[in-house]
Motif scaffolding. Structure first.
Motif, PDB file in Angstrom:
ATOM      1  N   LEU A   1       0.829  -1.206   0.000  1.00  0.00           N
ATOM      2  CA  LEU A   1       0.000   0.000   0.000  1.00  0.00           C
ATOM      3  C   LEU A   1       0.865   1.260   0.000  1.00  0.00           C
ATOM      4  N   ILE A   2       1.952   1.227   0.739  1.00  0.00           N
ATOM      5  CA  ILE A   2       2.854   2.384   0.753  1.00  0.00           C
ATOM      6  C   ILE A   2       3.448   2.608  -0.636  1.00  0.00           C
ATOM      7  N   THR A   3       3.817   1.515  -1.298  1.00  0.00           N
ATOM      8  CA  THR A   3       4.365   1.618  -2.654  1.00  0.00           C
ATOM      9  C   THR A   3       3.327   2.162  -3.629  1.00  0.00           C
ATOM     10  N   ILE A   4       2.114   1.618  -3.570  1.00  0.00           N
ATOM     11  CA  ILE A   4       1.047   2.041  -4.470  1.00  0.00           C
ATOM     12  C   ILE A   4       0.720   3.512  -4.285  1.00  0.00           C
ATOM     13  N   SER A   5       0.763   3.979  -3.049  1.00  0.00           N
ATOM     14  CA  SER A   5       0.392   5.368  -2.771  1.00  0.00           C
ATOM     15  C   SER A   5       1.332   6.370  -3.425  1.00  0.00           C
ATOM     16  N   SER A   6       2.503   5.908  -3.853  1.00  0.00           N
ATOM     17  CA  SER A   6       3.467   6.813  -4.491  1.00  0.00           C
ATOM     18  C   SER A   6       3.244   6.958  -5.990  1.00  0.00           C
ATOM     19  N   LEU A   7       2.343   6.147  -6.574  1.00  0.00           N
ATOM     20  CA  LEU A   7       2.076   6.266  -8.007  1.00  0.00           C
ATOM     21  C   LEU A   7       1.402   7.601  -8.301  1.00  0.00           C
ATOM     22  N   PRO A   8       1.794   8.282  -9.375  1.00  0.00           N
ATOM     23  CA  PRO A   8       1.254   9.624  -9.650  1.00  0.00           C
ATOM     24  C   PRO A   8      -0.239   9.653  -9.986  1.00  0.00           C
ATOM     25  N   ASN A   9      -0.782   8.535 -10.450  1.00  0.00           N
ATOM     26  CA  ASN A   9      -2.196   8.493 -10.827  1.00  0.00           C
ATOM     27  C   ASN A   9      -3.078   7.871  -9.746  1.00  0.00           C
ATOM     28  N   VAL A  10      -2.495   7.657  -8.553  1.00  0.00           N
ATOM     29  CA  VAL A  10      -3.228   6.991  -7.476  1.00  0.00           C
ATOM     30  C   VAL A  10      -3.319   7.905  -6.262  1.00  0.00           C
ATOM     31  N   SER A  11      -4.521   7.998  -5.704  1.00  0.00           N
ATOM     32  CA  SER A  11      -4.736   8.646  -4.417  1.00  0.00           C
ATOM     33  C   SER A  11      -5.171   7.561  -3.432  1.00  0.00           C
ATOM     34  N   LEU A  12      -4.478   7.455  -2.315  1.00  0.00           N
ATOM     35  CA  LEU A  12      -4.827   6.477  -1.290  1.00  0.00           C
ATOM     36  C   LEU A  12      -5.129   7.213   0.004  1.00  0.00           C
ATOM     37  N   GLY A  13      -6.364   7.105   0.463  1.00  0.00           N
ATOM     38  CA  GLY A  13      -6.767   7.728   1.708  1.00  0.00           C
ATOM     39  C   GLY A  13      -7.152   6.682   2.737  1.00  0.00           C
ATOM     40  N   VAL A  14      -6.816   6.955   3.980  1.00  0.00           N
ATOM     41  CA  VAL A  14      -7.193   6.071   5.094  1.00  0.00           C
ATOM     42  C   VAL A  14      -8.120   6.866   6.012  1.00  0.00           C
ATOM     43  N   VAL A  15      -9.293   6.299   6.283  1.00  0.00           N
ATOM     44  CA  VAL A  15     -10.245   6.952   7.181  1.00  0.00           C
ATOM     45  C   VAL A  15      -9.929   6.497   8.603  1.00  0.00           C
ATOM     46  N   PRO A  16      -9.411   7.398   9.448  1.00  0.00           N
ATOM     47  CA  PRO A  16      -8.963   6.976  10.782  1.00  0.00           C
ATOM     48  C   PRO A  16     -10.117   6.529  11.675  1.00  0.00           C
ATOM     49  N   MET A  17      -9.805   5.607  12.580  1.00  0.00           N
ATOM     50  CA  MET A  17     -10.766   5.224  13.605  1.00  0.00           C
ATOM     51  C   MET A  17     -10.821   6.357  14.634  1.00  0.00           C
ATOM     52  N   ARG A  18     -12.027   6.808  14.928  1.00  0.00           N
ATOM     53  CA  ARG A  18     -12.187   7.893  15.893  1.00  0.00           C
ATOM     54  C   ARG A  18     -13.581   7.811  16.493  1.00  0.00           C
ATOM     55  N   PRO A  19     -13.780   8.352  17.683  1.00  0.00           N
ATOM     56  CA  PRO A  19     -15.063   8.180  18.377  1.00  0.00           C
ATOM     57  C   PRO A  19     -16.127   9.199  17.998  1.00  0.00           C
ATOM     58  N   ASP A  20     -15.785  10.204  17.192  1.00  0.00           N
ATOM     59  CA  ASP A  20     -16.724  11.300  16.953  1.00  0.00           C
ATOM     60  C   ASP A  20     -17.063  11.494  15.481  1.00  0.00           C
ATOM     61  N   ARG A  21     -17.087  10.407  14.706  1.00  0.00           N
ATOM     62  CA  ARG A  21     -17.411  10.528  13.283  1.00  0.00           C
ATOM     63  C   ARG A  21     -18.881  10.846  13.080  1.00  0.00           C
TER      64      ARG A  21
END
Length: 283
Positions: A197-217
């Motif tokens: 996933l870290i490698t893929i996130s560096s591709l120029p045509n790829v956006s990788l977002g992670v939605v953090p775990m949190r108690p107030d979503r």
């Protein structure tokens, strides 16, 4: 036809029922007249018109023939097939094996230029490692009692990943943080997947977002879905595979994607969450 949780399926069924009703009214016939002409129980025509019983191709031909509208039968049969294909149970989709089910999706991927994917369960297939895919598909095969063609299915999914590197395609992937911490295939497989996933996130045509775990979503996790350009949405449910082509519903999924994307972190922050998950995997 299996019941679907999507209102788009119900709306399409009602559209088909409404067209059959219009044909009957134009012919000056009652529901009982149709049933009598077709040799049905009197309640069947009512169930069809109220979208409670999906008509077969034979039902549609009989209906149109009885109303003097044989020329409309082919179009209505095609509509009925489209409705039937909107929701497909896994056992029906995979009856020829996981391999063919994977191969069948390739044309959709090849013609799509903008991909948006949200996952709350697993890493999206286009950015899975071979080990992760193999572990996930072995689990699916065992759970659903399918024939063992997992290697064919894994190869098909790996082949599909070439779209990441071809043409002018753009990809936006969103995953819940819990996906990073859900064990698939054991420690080494998960560590390899997270590193990928870290490698893929560096591709120029790829956006990788992670939605953090949190108690107030204020935007809760949803079922995983893919948006292909603005033409189609696919949703993987516990019971089956849903295809949505209604523009209004596609826009709802696009809005949901934007809302989830606004909660996600990207770049160094996303990599930090992935690295933390790797550390936990090895601990």
């Amino acid at each position: 036809m299996a019941e679907s949780p999507s209102s788009s399926v119900q709306r399409a069924r009602r559209e088909l029922a409404a067209r059959l009703r219009e044909i009957r009214i134009d012919a000056g016939m009652s529901g009982r007249d149709i049933a009598r002409a077709c040799g049905w129980h009197p309640s069947k025509s009512s169930r069809i018109e109220n979208a409670r019983t999906p008509p077969s191709a034979g039902d549609i031909r009989s209906w149109c023939r009885s109303c003097g509208a044989k020329d409309q039968a082919a179009d209505l049969i095609e509509l009925a097939r489209m409705v039937d294909g909107m929701f497909v149970e896994w056992r029906r989709m995979e009856r020829a094996g996981l391999g063919q089910a994977q191969e069948a999706r390739l044309p959709l991927y090849e013609r799509t230029r903008r991909f948006r994917s949200y996952s709350s369960w697993l890493v999206p297939g286009l950015i899975q490692t071979r080990g992760y895919t193999s572990a996930a598909l072995h689990a699916i095969r065992q759970r659903r009692g399918l024939a063992d063609d997992v290697e064919q299915a894994v190869t098909a999914r790996m082949e599909r990943q070439r779209v990441l590197y071809e043409g002018d395609r753009r990809f936006a992937f969103l995953v819940e943080e819990s996906v990073l911490r859900t064990g698939v295939g054991g420690t080494e497989v998960m560590a390899g997947q997270l590193g990928h996933l870290i490698t893929i996130s560096s591709l120029p045509n790829v956006s990788l977002g992670v939605v953090p775990m949190r108690p107030d979503r204020d935007r809760w996790p949803a079922e995983g879905f893919w948006i292909y350009d603005t033409a189609q949405v696919n949703v993987e449910l516990v019971s089956g595979y849903l295809t949505i082509t209604q523009p209004r519903e596609i826009s709802l999924y696009a809005k949901a994607f934007d809302e989830l994307a606004a909660l996600a972190v990207y770049g160094p922050q996303a990599r930090s969450l992935i690295t933390s998950a790797i550390d936990i995997t090895h601990s």
